[in-house]
Design a protein around this motif. Sequence first.
Motif, PDB file in Angstrom:
ATOM      1  N   SER A  82      46.913  34.048  43.915  1.00 35.93           N
ATOM      2  CA  SER A  82      45.970  34.357  44.989  1.00 35.93           C
ATOM      3  C   SER A  82      45.831  35.857  45.193  1.00 35.93           C
ATOM      4  CB  SER A  82      46.415  33.677  46.300  1.00 35.93           C
ATOM      5  OG  SER A  82      46.583  32.289  46.107  1.00 35.93           O
ATOM      6  N   GLU A 570      38.823  23.958  54.466  1.00 40.26           N
ATOM      7  CA  GLU A 570      37.822  25.032  54.430  1.00 40.26           C
ATOM      8  C   GLU A 570      38.284  26.202  53.564  1.00 40.26           C
ATOM      9  OE1 GLU A 570      35.748  25.141  58.741  1.00 40.26           O
ATOM     10  OE2 GLU A 570      37.952  25.149  58.792  1.00 40.26           O
ATOM     11  N   SER A 571      39.575  26.525  53.643  1.00 42.42           N
ATOM     12  CA  SER A 571      40.089  27.649  52.855  1.00 42.42           C
ATOM     13  C   SER A 571      40.009  27.373  51.366  1.00 42.42           C
ATOM     14  CB  SER A 571      41.551  27.936  53.255  1.00 42.42           C
ATOM     15  OG  SER A 571      41.619  28.394  54.589  1.00 42.42           O
ATOM     16  N   LYS A 574      36.431  27.955  50.181  1.00 42.77           N
ATOM     17  CA  LYS A 574      36.173  29.389  50.024  1.00 42.77           C
ATOM     18  C   LYS A 574      36.844  29.932  48.765  1.00 42.77           C
ATOM     19  CE  LYS A 574      35.755  30.228  55.002  1.00 42.77           C
ATOM     20  NZ  LYS A 574      36.398  30.838  56.199  1.00 42.77           N
ATOM     21  N   ASP A 601      40.463  23.499  58.519  1.00 42.04           N
ATOM     22  CA  ASP A 601      41.827  23.939  58.245  1.00 42.04           C
ATOM     23  C   ASP A 601      42.786  23.393  59.304  1.00 42.04           C
ATOM     24  OD1 ASP A 601      41.054  25.368  56.031  1.00 42.04           O
ATOM     25  OD2 ASP A 601      40.968  27.302  57.066  1.00 42.04           O
ATOM     26  N   PRO A 610      48.023  32.772  58.123  1.00 39.17           N
ATOM     27  CA  PRO A 610      46.718  32.143  57.886  1.00 39.17           C
ATOM     28  C   PRO A 610      46.908  30.838  57.125  1.00 39.17           C
ATOM     29  CG  PRO A 610      46.738  34.463  57.213  1.00 39.17           C
ATOM     30  CD  PRO A 610      48.147  34.091  57.484  1.00 39.17           C
ATOM     31  N   THR A 612      46.575  28.311  54.294  1.00 37.22           N
ATOM     32  CA  THR A 612      46.361  28.491  52.855  1.00 37.22           C
ATOM     33  C   THR A 612      45.419  27.417  52.320  1.00 37.22           C
ATOM     34  OG1 THR A 612      48.365  27.206  52.448  1.00 37.22           O
ATOM     35  CG2 THR A 612      48.586  29.588  52.484  1.00 37.22           C
ATOM     36  N   PRO A 613      44.798  27.659  51.149  1.00 38.76           N
ATOM     37  CA  PRO A 613      43.940  26.631  50.543  1.00 38.76           C
ATOM     38  C   PRO A 613      44.741  25.349  50.293  1.00 38.76           C
ATOM     39  CG  PRO A 613      43.621  28.753  49.463  1.00 38.76           C
ATOM     40  CD  PRO A 613      44.797  28.908  50.377  1.00 38.76           C
TER      41      PRO A 613
END
Length: 802
Positions: A82, A570-571, A574, A601, A610, A612-613
């Motif tokens: 990432s 959502e992550s 993106k 998320d 935050p 994470t995906p």
Amino acid sequence: MRQLQHLFFSCVLFGMIKNYLKVAFRNLWKNKGFSFINIIGLSVGMASAILILLWIQSEVSYDGFHAKRDRIYEAWNRAVFSGELHCWNTTPRALAGAMKKDFPEVEHAVRVDWNNRRLFSVGDKRLMAEGNVVDSIFLQVFTFPLLEGDPSTALNDVHSILLTKSLAISLFGKEEAMGKIVRLDNKENYTVTGILKDLPTDTRFNFQYLLPWAVNRRDGNDDREWGNNSVRTYVLLKENATLASVAPKMQVIKQRYDSTESHWEMFLYPMSRWRLYSSFKGRVEDGGRIEFVRLFGIIAGFVLLIACINFMNLSTARSEKRAKEVGIRKVVGAPRSMLILQFIGESVLLSLLAAIVAIVIVQLSLYGFNQLTDKHLFIPYSNGWFWLSGVAFILFTGLLAGSYPAFFLSSFQPVKVLKGTFKAANALITPRKVLVVLQFTFAITLIICTIIVKQQIDYAQERDTGYEKANLVYHFLDGDVGKNYELIRQELLSSGVATSICKTSSPLTTSYSDTWGFVWQGKDPNDKTDFDRFCVDQDLVATTGVKLEEGRDFDLRQYPTDSTAMLLNESAVKAMHLKSPIGQIITNDTTHYHIVGVIKDFILQSPYEPVTPMVIQGAASGFFNCIQIRLNNHHSTEANLKKAEAIFKRYNPEYPFEYHFVDEDYSRKFDDEKRTGTLAGLFAGLTIFISCLGLFGLATYMAENRVKEIGVRKVLGASVAGITTLLSRDFLQLVMVSFLLAAPLAWWGMYTWLRNYPYRVDIQWWVFAMAGILSAGIAILTVSYQAIRAAMANPSKSLRSE
């Protein structure tokens, strides 16, 4: 003749010491109030420092009992994902064998699998216990003493098992456990080949039993894939080997066995740094628990310093009363060095008395302090080093507390003192102000920090988790729960216990798996985005309350192909740069998943980081460990759980019904920060208490020294309020100076601390205003009692001339 001289000087010295002790005790008894303030202030400061030092000693000695500690290392990975360089300590199962084969410097390499919960059955007894599967040489690397058994052979057989003493007692009572048979998970019988001493509290390991690695080999869990990082690998280097000789070879071992990972590195991390420093930013260590150790070490030092400052202030405030004593001693020939020795001796004596009270306070406080810190701290009375360090601690405190008063009092000029021209107050005003300002600067700094830490915890707790925690419980798929899942599910729903149920790969508060191996249309071949991997059968939205952004939830009843469906958060959308994700294909190994929905998320791991995906795979993954149960809120929780227990017992009779509330699991994510905030608040309160003791004593002496001035003012018409304000004003000014110094210090400290949290509160001005008002209010209340008492005294008594 020489012997007579030695005897004479010894007698003189003994007489002087006896005289000094008499004077010291007489002064303590004559000024009982101020002696009490001094002893209590010092004892509270010393007790606080002792508690913190016990905690620090526990932290720095973590895993220090291993005999080969200096040669033990843990294998770590280092690679870019990432867009950032990450370090982590789970490794391939094949690494240990490769290191043993390729590195002559390695004496042993041992693997430790994840903690496994297993059912233990002995006769009619059934209980769950947690333990590890380890290589047979585990006890040749780590010093976990065997009370019974041979550490070199105890794990050689696939059906051998080691139990801790407490687990052996739970299973067999007072009977001999060695050689007995235990049944695990109602599948296999194992022979007890060793009894381990119960683990100490200061170790990273947490097991009740150990099984040999041959069990994994038998069950097909000994894969040789270098892409599967699923165990921890520990290395014992040979006595003549150095880390520098191994490091270059360790760096490229992954590439040697997996040519697809050309930028992947591995390294060895020494045992001495595991507990306190295992936090990395890129290639370098970045904080860790050492930050807490340093912080509380500073707090311990300052709390003790503040207690010593009280002693200095009160001793120097009383200087005018002892000035004539010093003058007379100097006139009759006492050298300054002996006077210094006398006053130092008095402070050491007072420090000894305070230490005795402090030990009592510590002993009474240990239970609560252990509950607060989640430790098992104790005072090691049988340890000679404890008493030696205790004597050194008392001497250090006595010297620190008595140094300034000793040098100050011994500097008085007998001519001025005996003529009555000496005025201690004018000479001492600057040093005393500095000391009071130091006290309150630290106290106000701690108050501000405590408020901001509390704000940060509240801010994270109030963060939207992305799902509904209330009335949500989970149960692990133990025993026959997985086999009878559909029957359990149907009965829980039909009985009204639950409104919705689903299977998941892990609890909603943690991740059991992550991967960078997903492939989608348009993916950059160099993309190394790491995704949390979660698996669900169906009804995720209805059960957990996660919110759909677009598309739909898994529904195997209506869409059987949803076993290979996928949800993205959502992550993840993106990160994959998907403009229209619904219907697109995501590949993992040989399985093709089709995206049916996108969810908002939700927090799976740290509430301070935050999100994470995340990819959520359908039932085809087969990776399930939990049942998530949405309890029916029309019935009481107690009634729901009682019915659920009966259902689980019917279909899984050998296993206990062990449920877990999701909201309680989530709340535990804040334990470290709560503990830090509580400790900071506790020591802030103690600091304020000690500082106020000093203020109270100084205010009393101030009132005594100005008693005639107060009498004159009252005769001339001054009001009680006016005199109280006059007497309190100087102290209030000092507190305000302290605030001006403390505010930038606290801001800098909290700004530095908050930088570790991407999701953090803003530092607001009103926190500083609140701390300033609070500290000023406490100081005024402390001083006002003596000020009002002095102002209300009858002036005829204070102005009477004897």
